[in-house]
Design a protein around this motif. Sequence first.
Motif, mmCIF file in Angstrom:
data_model
loop_
_atom_site.group_PDB
_atom_site.id
_atom_site.type_symbol
_atom_site.label_atom_id
_atom_site.label_comp_id
_atom_site.label_asym_id
_atom_site.label_seq_id
_atom_site.Cartn_x
_atom_site.Cartn_y
_atom_site.Cartn_z
ATOM 1 N N LYS A 23 60.806 32.093 -50.633
ATOM 2 C CA LYS A 23 60.249 31.850 -51.966
ATOM 3 C C LYS A 23 58.987 30.990 -51.938
ATOM 4 C CE LYS A 23 64.448 32.638 -54.472
ATOM 5 N NZ LYS A 23 65.272 32.273 -55.602
ATOM 6 N N ALA A 24 58.410 30.787 -50.766
ATOM 7 C CA ALA A 24 57.176 30.007 -50.664
ATOM 8 C C ALA A 24 56.048 30.751 -51.372
ATOM 9 C CB ALA A 24 56.816 29.772 -49.199
ATOM 10 N N SER A 25 55.066 30.020 -51.827
ATOM 11 C CA SER A 25 53.928 30.618 -52.518
ATOM 12 C C SER A 25 53.036 31.375 -51.542
ATOM 13 C CB SER A 25 53.107 29.532 -53.214
ATOM 14 O OG SER A 25 53.875 28.891 -54.201
ATOM 15 N N LYS A 36 52.255 26.559 -38.969
ATOM 16 C CA LYS A 36 53.256 26.972 -37.978
ATOM 17 C C LYS A 36 53.338 28.489 -38.019
ATOM 18 C CE LYS A 36 55.970 22.783 -38.509
ATOM 19 N NZ LYS A 36 57.231 22.202 -38.904
ATOM 20 N N ARG A 37 53.567 29.083 -36.852
ATOM 21 C CA ARG A 37 53.646 30.543 -36.757
ATOM 22 C C ARG A 37 55.076 30.965 -36.425
ATOM 23 N NH1 ARG A 37 48.474 31.632 -37.112
ATOM 24 N NH2 ARG A 37 46.889 30.489 -36.004
ATOM 25 N N TYR A 38 55.518 32.037 -37.090
ATOM 26 C CA TYR A 38 56.847 32.596 -36.875
ATOM 27 C C TYR A 38 56.721 34.105 -36.698
ATOM 28 C CZ TYR A 38 58.572 28.169 -38.783
ATOM 29 O OH TYR A 38 58.836 26.848 -39.018
ATOM 30 N N LEU A 78 59.819 36.024 -40.921
ATOM 31 C CA LEU A 78 59.812 35.014 -41.970
ATOM 32 C C LEU A 78 61.191 34.368 -42.092
ATOM 33 C CD1 LEU A 78 58.178 33.719 -44.283
ATOM 34 C CD2 LEU A 78 59.108 35.498 -45.764
ATOM 35 N N PRO A 79 61.302 33.061 -41.831
ATOM 36 C CA PRO A 79 62.590 32.383 -42.003
ATOM 37 C C PRO A 79 63.030 32.439 -43.466
ATOM 38 C CG PRO A 79 61.078 31.022 -40.733
ATOM 39 C CD PRO A 79 60.277 32.165 -41.287
ATOM 40 N N LYS A 80 64.320 32.583 -43.703
ATOM 41 C CA LYS A 80 64.847 32.717 -45.062
ATOM 42 C C LYS A 80 64.486 31.529 -45.941
ATOM 43 C CE LYS A 80 68.629 35.846 -44.189
ATOM 44 N NZ LYS A 80 70.055 36.101 -44.274
ATOM 45 N N PHE A 100 53.213 27.140 -48.365
ATOM 46 C CA PHE A 100 52.553 28.442 -48.466
ATOM 47 C C PHE A 100 52.955 29.329 -47.300
ATOM 48 C CE2 PHE A 100 49.578 25.589 -50.681
ATOM 49 C CZ PHE A 100 49.534 26.229 -51.908
ATOM 50 N N LYS A 101 52.960 30.632 -47.543
ATOM 51 C CA LYS A 101 53.219 31.610 -46.488
ATOM 52 C C LYS A 101 52.132 32.671 -46.539
ATOM 53 C CE LYS A 101 56.177 34.518 -49.355
ATOM 54 N NZ LYS A 101 57.511 35.021 -49.599
ATOM 55 N N GLN A 102 51.843 33.228 -45.367
ATOM 56 C CA GLN A 102 50.834 34.282 -45.289
ATOM 57 C C GLN A 102 51.152 35.179 -44.114
ATOM 58 O OE1 GLN A 102 46.815 32.940 -44.446
ATOM 59 N NE2 GLN A 102 46.009 34.454 -45.865
ATOM 60 N N LYS A 103 51.081 36.471 -44.325
ATOM 61 C CA LYS A 103 51.288 37.443 -43.255
ATOM 62 C C LYS A 103 50.100 37.345 -42.319
ATOM 63 C CE LYS A 103 53.628 41.155 -41.907
ATOM 64 N NZ LYS A 103 54.613 40.912 -40.906
ATOM 65 N N ASP A 104 50.366 37.190 -41.024
ATOM 66 C CA ASP A 104 49.302 37.073 -40.024
ATOM 67 C C ASP A 104 49.016 38.465 -39.476
ATOM 68 O OD1 ASP A 104 47.567 36.482 -37.980
ATOM 69 O OD2 ASP A 104 48.722 34.772 -37.255
ATOM 70 N N ILE A 105 47.961 39.095 -39.974
ATOM 71 C CA ILE A 105 47.664 40.474 -39.567
ATOM 72 C C ILE A 105 46.976 40.541 -38.208
ATOM 73 C CG2 ILE A 105 47.603 41.411 -41.901
ATOM 74 C CD1 ILE A 105 44.563 41.165 -41.806
ATOM 75 N N VAL A 106 46.439 39.447 -37.738
ATOM 76 C CA VAL A 106 45.770 39.442 -36.435
ATOM 77 C C VAL A 106 46.776 39.315 -35.298
ATOM 78 C CG1 VAL A 106 44.114 38.240 -34.973
ATOM 79 C CG2 VAL A 106 43.650 38.499 -37.414
ATOM 80 N N HIS A 107 47.642 38.307 -35.378
ATOM 81 C CA HIS A 107 48.595 38.031 -34.305
ATOM 82 C C HIS A 107 49.996 38.561 -34.592
ATOM 83 C CE1 HIS A 107 45.500 34.808 -33.945
ATOM 84 N NE2 HIS A 107 45.514 35.256 -32.709
ATOM 85 N N GLY A 108 50.236 39.061 -35.781
ATOM 86 C CA GLY A 108 51.567 39.502 -36.172
ATOM 87 C C GLY A 108 52.414 38.312 -36.581
ATOM 88 N N GLY A 109 53.435 38.561 -37.355
ATOM 89 C CA GLY A 109 54.315 37.493 -37.796
ATOM 90 C C GLY A 109 53.810 36.828 -39.066
ATOM 91 N N TRP A 110 54.198 35.568 -39.227
ATOM 92 C CA TRP A 110 53.891 34.814 -40.440
ATOM 93 C C TRP A 110 53.278 33.467 -40.123
ATOM 94 C CZ3 TRP A 110 54.596 36.593 -45.384
ATOM 95 C CH2 TRP A 110 55.299 37.797 -45.497
#
Length: 181
Positions: free
Chosen positions: A128-130, A117-119, A122-124, A97-107
Amino acid sequence: MRTPQTRIGDIFEIPITPLTKRYMQFILVDSSCLGGWCIRVFKKEYHADDKPTMEEVISGEIDFYCLTYAIGKGVVNELWTKVGNSKEVGSFDNIIFKQKDIVHGGWRIWKARQEVKRYRTLPKRYAKASMGALLAPSSVVKRIQTGRWRDIPNVYDDYKGASFIERLIGTEFIPKGLKVI
């Protein structure tokens, strides 16, 4: 009507149109995302009169995985009906799963039942993650019907080959015969 008791492995029938239906299965509770209930939705569409076996349904190709917070609410709202149960829930290794982190920025990226894990970007390999958001039952059905996570147009898929202006406002809003450069 009370929400029915739901167990891991339960299979649900989802009417898509008056003539077609699809199936989904409740496979796990994901503690990585607020205890969301993870479901897998199967790709094959069946005619409304078909009565496939549960083994036939779960052996089909998986369309997508998603998290919801109210499977029983979908039954109460008549979005889907419980039709059976299977102990075969598949492997959890390929559920990402992936989710945009609106608090800390990134993913935020995580595999089912594993640490987040935080990035920064978004790594390529996870493109296509859900989506990792907890979806309402109506949003799950909308995703099955339209193939989209949101109602807004997907500029990358819908407007391939279109100019920037066409992607920005949508090709359907440009008068016929007008050439946009």
